[in-house]
Design an enzyme around this catalytic site. Structure first.
Site: not given
Length: 312
Positions: A45-47
């Site tokens: 998951l992206d930050p």
């Protein structure tokens, strides 16, 4: 330098990744809290995204690859009137456009175009590689390369709420779907552009709406390893879609020794393999009347799975 003692721990943790932290950082934080010798996750998951990040400890990493193919459910908010260099709130906002009057009927007609199998061009800000170089690194250098379109499936796409300049959507999609690209494409169909201003992964199949745990909740149990271990799911819960076969202990010994074992079960490319005592042994195939090991677990449930070992 003092050494941390890790455990040969096996199981699956449904981590609720927070905002602003990378998936790898969240994974390592969870690993250290559990003092697990080995850990991996099943899809980044992206930050700027939060939500379900299945973390596989020990032998669970042998089934993690099968979770990468799973359908996923996301909640996302699309902010209208701009596009972003990264497709989300982290990037520079560009190309401001007026937001037209969008009726519910028009919005539904646009969303309907994105249900089912669709074609997406992966974004430059992604982990896909070109000649061994991640695309996001090229994008940061101002380099854009051609990307081939690929088919993904949007199983469900529903509007939950809206404001004058936002749409909050519920998306159930196949592996490989980029929500940022989906939002951008919806914005273009609406004629005003859009970018992702919020993204949360609600579930990864087959876990559905199973309970997730934040790092803060896990830290509160750091001094109670037994309570932490009780949060882990057994390995085979990740594979309910696969048929199962049960064999005698003597057969398992032969399989571990690389011997051929005959079976009356129908041919299948992938099966869950259990002992006669209900212990999950791993994955196998049944081809032309022969059981073929695919990924056998390296332990027996009778073993001490939490024996400490030295680590750095």
């Amino acid at each position: 330098m003092s050494k941390r003692r890790f455990r040969k721990l096996n199981g699956i943790l449904l981590l609720d990744k927070g905002l602003g932290v990378s998936s790898n950082k969240a994974l390592q934080d969870a690993r250290f809290l559990f003092q697990a010798e080995k850990a991996g996750h099943t899809g980044s998951l992206d930050p700027l995204a939060s939500g379900m990040l299945p973390v596989c400890f020990g032998e669970a990493t042998k089934v993690s690859a099968y979770l990468l193919d799973s359908d996923k459910r996301y909640l996302t908010t699309a902010t209208l009137g701009y596009v972003s260099t990264t497709g989300d709130a982290e990037g520079e906002k560009l190309n401001p456009r007026p937001i037209p009057e969008i009726s519910d009927a028009l919005l539904e007609a646009v969303l309907a175009q994105f249900r089912g199998e669709i074609s997406q061009i992966p974004p430059m800000y992604s982990a896909l590689k070109k000649d061994g170089q991640p695309l996001y690194k090229l994008a940061r250098q101002g380099v854009e390369v051609e990307r081939a379109a690929r088919a993904v499936t949007i199983h469900s796409l529903q509007m939950l709420s809206r404001t004058a300049d936002t749409l909050t959507l519920d998306v159930v999609c196949s592996k490989g779907t980029y929500i940022r690209t989906l939002v951008e494409d919806i914005g273009e169909k609406l004629g005003c552009g859009a970018y992702v201003s919020m993204l949360r992964r609600e579930s990864v199949e087959p876990f559905g709406a199973s309970r997730m745990y934040t790092l803060e909740e896990l830290r509160a149990l750091e001094k109670y390893p037994e309570a932490l271990d009780a949060l882990l799911l057994p390995l085979d819960v990740a594979l309910p879609h696969l048929p199962a076969i049960t064999v005698a202990e003597a057969v398992i010994v032969r399989l571990r020794q690389g011997q051929k074992v005959r079976t009356d079960d129908a041919d299948a490319e992938l099966l869950r393999l259990y002992s006669e005592f209900g212990e999950f042994i791993g994955l196998c195939a049944a081809i032309n009347g022969v059981i073929i090991p695919r990924r056998l677990l390296a332990y027996s449930m009778a073993d001490d799975l939490t024996a400490p070992c030295a680590g750095t």
